[in-house]
Structures are given as C-alpha cells and as structure tokens.
Design an enzyme around this catalytic site. Structure first.
Site, PDB file in Angstrom:
ATOM      1  N   MET A 169      15.713  24.088 -22.654  1.00  0.00           N
ATOM      2  CA  MET A 169      15.282  22.702 -22.490  1.00  0.00           C
ATOM      3  C   MET A 169      14.650  22.445 -21.124  1.00  0.00           C
ATOM      4  SD  MET A 169      18.459  20.624 -24.227  1.00  0.00           S
ATOM      5  CE  MET A 169      17.645  19.023 -24.153  1.00  0.00           C
ATOM      6  N   HIS A 170      13.918  21.347 -21.038  1.00  0.00           N
ATOM      7  CA  HIS A 170      13.482  20.705 -19.788  1.00  0.00           C
ATOM      8  C   HIS A 170      12.351  21.399 -19.027  1.00  0.00           C
ATOM      9  CE1 HIS A 170      17.172  18.499 -20.412  1.00  0.00           C
ATOM     10  NE2 HIS A 170      17.943  19.480 -20.010  1.00  0.00           N
ATOM     11  N   ASP A 210      17.676  24.052 -27.443  1.00  0.00           N
ATOM     12  CA  ASP A 210      18.691  25.076 -27.695  1.00  0.00           C
ATOM     13  C   ASP A 210      20.045  24.486 -28.062  1.00  0.00           C
ATOM     14  OD1 ASP A 210      19.185  24.114 -25.106  1.00  0.00           O
ATOM     15  OD2 ASP A 210      18.972  26.072 -24.140  1.00  0.00           O
TER      16      ASP A 210
END
Length: 498
Positions: free
Chosen positions: A81-82, A239
């Site tokens: 992520m991110h 995820d």
C-alpha cells in the site's frame, strides 16, 4: 481445466500463485528486487523492477504447472500500500517509487493536519501518517519541483504493474483509501482535499472495484509472462484487504491477525458508520461496498527477526524457540515493547523505541525470546481493545503469517486476545485473496463469500486458557504503562542515534 493467478506484490519480492477451480495451489514462484535507502528514513524502489519480477514469477508458475496458456482465465493483484509512483504524459515513472515504510514526510503530515483540520478524519477516515501517499506527493512537489512538474498522474505499486500488463490505468477503492485523497464513505476522490492542496482531478486515476475487469494482457507482456492475450486482468486490492479476503474475513464478527514484518489486526465492517476517530485505520475492503478497520504494529515479526539475528545468528527460528512452551506466561517477570522502529497503533510515534523491562540475573535467552513474542502480541492486543471499546465483538480471530506457524504463539494469541484463534490449512494470505478476486471476476462464483467457502480452509482452533487469560490481563495493563513511562527518555535519546 481452467486456472487463475494471484500476484502478491510485496516490499521485498513478488509472489505468484496458480490455483485451479477447487482452490488448490498448483504452483507458486517468487522473484525479489532491490530496495534503496539513499538517506536515513528513505525507502524507494524502481517500478520497472516490479514489472520484470512479476513477469518472471508468472512465467515460472506457468512453466512449473505445465498448463496451456489459454487455460489461465484471469489474474489479479495484491499490492503493497501507499507507495507513490508518479507518471509523466507518456506513462513513464519520473522518479523511483517512494514506499510505505519511508518516513521523510513528517513536515508534510503536519501541513495536511493544519490545512484540513477536522475534514481529514471526516473525509479520509485516517490520520496523516508518513507512510500514506499524499504526504509523499507534497514532499516531491516541495523538494523536487522539476520532477513534480513532469508528473501528470500518480498510481500505487500494483497499479503500475497492471498498467504495464494491460495499458490501462485504474486504482481500486481499497488501495485508494490509503492515499488520504479518497472520500472513503462515498467512494470517490475528494474534491475538497484535492482543491485544498492545489491538485487537479486528472492527477488521480479512474477508480474501479477490486474484482472489476481492468483489461487483457498486451502482446509483449503476454510473451514475457507465458500468458495468452485473452487472459483477463482484474484490478485487485491493497495487501491487507487481500489478506482479509484470503482469510475469509468477509462478514461481521470476523477479525484477522497477520504477523509478518509488521503486524495487523483487521476487523470487517459492513458499513462506514463506525467512527474510530482516527485511532485505527479505516479503509474500503476488497469486497464491494464493505470496509475494514485496522490497527498496525510496525515491528511485529521484525522484532523476533531482529532478536534472532542479534542474539542467535546462524540458528533457525525453531532452534531459537525450542523450549518456549516450558516458560510460563509473563516470561518470569520480563516485558518487551516492540517499538524498535517506532509505533503505529495506538501510538503513532516515529521516535519511540523498544524496551526490555524487568531484567534480572535469573533470565535466560529463552525468557527474552518468549517476552519478545508476548510483547508483539500485547501490541496487537491494543488494537483488539480499541475495537472492543468501540462496541465490536471480537471472539474469533483468524491468524496468518509468521505468528500462525508456531502452535505456542497461536495459543499465546488466544490467551492474550481472550478469543478463539483459528489457523488455516492453506494460509497464503494476500496472494490467495488476489486469486479469489480473479476467480470471482471470471464468474466462477456468485460472490466472494461463496469463493471463500471453497478456497479458504480452516485448520486448528486455539481456545483461551482461563488461568493464562488472567495472568496476561495483568501483564497487559503493565505493558500499556511502558509507552508513557519511556517516551520522554526516548525523546532525549534521539540525538544520540546514528
């Protein structure tokens, strides 16, 4: 026979799983790629390394399984992520990706808080933390203006890989929720947040459901991966959302504990009504119109890995933990806090560091090892406590990751969480969740829930032992005091760290 492939794009490697219609894993393969730390707190990767690794891993599973390319109906993704990937007009990255574990953006987080005020939590449902995407965007704009001027759009890691496979740009809701740019409840890019930071709507890719069809494989990518150009590519998810899907966390009352490098406690939310006031993360699920709340321990499995590498180098985890079951709860009065890289929930603190409290001359290495396991689980229990304080029932927890590989640790989780802890037969976490999204997208099942009934197989259940529950409840109260008692000491020690 027909098959699907789930691709888990992690921080250190990409893993591909090939499954048949029964949910059996026919083949798996992984490829790793480098991580770059140019400065302290920086963490970057080259986006095209992900693409090369993914094509290689997929080709490996297809060859291992020996199945015809046209028998693979669909693929989907789970992604770290991110991470910020900035693309120019031609769709090429303008710089390395800045990852979720990069901590250079503290000043930008404060800027976001001051600019948005109460709108931050009411719109994005999450606090401004260094790991999220918007702070990274602001950092690049501030420190690399020429690079930022060349950027026309941003995506997240798995979205870039999918784009290179299909030529189509999308972002699913579960990953978009971790950017601080999404109106989480209304499932749309927030015009208010974009306007507040002078970002055009065109800077954000089109949104899509996790099981949504994103395209088919381009000829060059198909040749590199050993797939057919008719293979369908589905959007996939973050995820943690995919880990929840792969663990069957698809209805109220179910919670997941995932102990990898970091640790996660994730609880299913049927709607967006629960307001945790930013104490835990609140994201869109990979299941359509559902959500999940999540607490994070930054150094969960990493704490145990650090301990092994520092005090038992060359030994296996089995050797390190041999005899752990003979140590009573509480490790003979030794307490560990797993703050060795800072903490996230319930203390978003990049400065705090870990502690061993209560050391005396009777302690042996096995006591320290068990106290590390207990401290990790205590940290995760802080998230469980926040869920219960918000009125959620947490009585069954599905445990995945490294913490699910050791029966003693599974029993410890049951005792500390005071809940039934369930292990899985086919624990593959996010990769399995990605494969399930592809199976559902291909129409193999009427719902993700029906897919989970077929694909997710439970194994042993660990019940809390009342005497251990009581002992751990007292220790947990002491554990909760350690953060406040050591915060000022760690603040003072910061200037002495390399």
């Amino acid at each position: 026979m027909s098959y699907v492939i789930g691709i888990d794009l992690g921080t250190s490697a990409v893993k591909a799983l090939l499954l048949d219609r029964s949910g059996a894993i026919i083949a798996e393969a992984s490829r790793d790629y480098p991580l770059f730390h140019e400065h302290s707190g920086w963490s970057e990767q080259r986006p095209n390394d992900w693409v090369d690794g993914t094509l290689g891993a997929v080709q490996d599973v297809v060859q291992k399984a020996g199945v015809p390319a046209d028998s693979i109906e669909g693929i989907s993704f789970s992604g770290q992520m991110h991470g910020l990937v900035l693309l120019d007009e031609a769709g090429n990255p303008v710089r390395n990706a800045i990852l979720w574990n990069d901590t250079r953006t503290t000043a930008e987080c404060r800027e976001i808080e001051q600019t948005l005020g109460s709108d931050l939590l009411s719109i994005t449902r999450n606090p401004a933390l260094e790991g999220f995407t918007l702070p990274k965007i602001l950092w690049v704009r501030k420190h690399e203006p020429e690079v930022f001027t060349a950027a026309k759009l941003f995506v997240l890691p798995k979205d870039y890989v999918r784009y290179k496979l299909t030529g189509e740009l999308h972002m699913d809701y579960s990953d978009a929720a971790g950017t601080l740019l999404l109106d989480v409840a209304n499932k749309a890019w927030s015009g208010a947040v974009l306007q507040a930071f002078g970002l055009p709507a065109s800077f954000c890719p089109p949104l899509i459901e996790s099981h949504g069809l994103a395209g088919t494989i381009l000829p060059e990518a198909a040749a590199g991966a050993g797939l057919s150009t008719a293979t369908k590519v589905f959007a996939g998810g973050a995820d943690n959302a995919c880990g929840a899907i792969g663990s069957g966390i698809l209805k109220d009352g179910l919670t997941m504990c995932s102990i990898g490098t970091s640790g996660v406690i994730l609880s299913y939310e049927n709607g967006s009504g629960n307001d945790f006031r930013g104490k835990v993360h609140f994201f869109n699920h990979g299941k359509q119109d559902a959500f999940y709340a999540m607490g994070v321990t930054l150094a969960a499995g990493y704490s145990l890995t650090w301990f092994k590498n520092t005090f038992a180098k060359g030994e296996s985890f089995n050797e390190l933990l041999s005899g752990i079951d003979q140590v009573r709860p509480g490790s003979n009065g030794l307490l560990f806090t797993p703050y060795i890289v800072g903490e996230r929930t319930p203390h978003p603190d990049a400065v705090i560091r870990g502690s061993f409290i209560g050391i005396d001359g009777s302690h042996e290495r096995i006591h320290f090892a068990r106290s590390v396991m207990e401290g990790i689980t205590f940290s995760l229990n802080e998230s469980v406590q926040l869920f219960r304080e918000a009125g959620k029932t947490v009585d069954t927890i599905v445990s995945i990751g490294g913490g699910a590989q050791n029966p003693v640790w599974l029993q410890m989780q049951a005792d500390i969480f005071n809940a039934d802890v369930v292990a899985l037969e086919n624990e593959q976490g996010p990769g399995l969740g990605a494969a399930m999204l592809a199976a559902y997208g291909c129409g193999w099942f009427d719902s993700l829930d029906a897919c989970a009934d077929q694909f997710v197989k439970r194994a042993a259940t660990y019940k809390p032992v009342p005497s251990a529950v009581e002992a751990y409840a007292g220790l947990f109260r002491i554990y909760q005091d350690v953060y406040g008692q050591t915060k000022s000491l760690n603040d003072a020690l910061k200037s002495y760290r390399n």
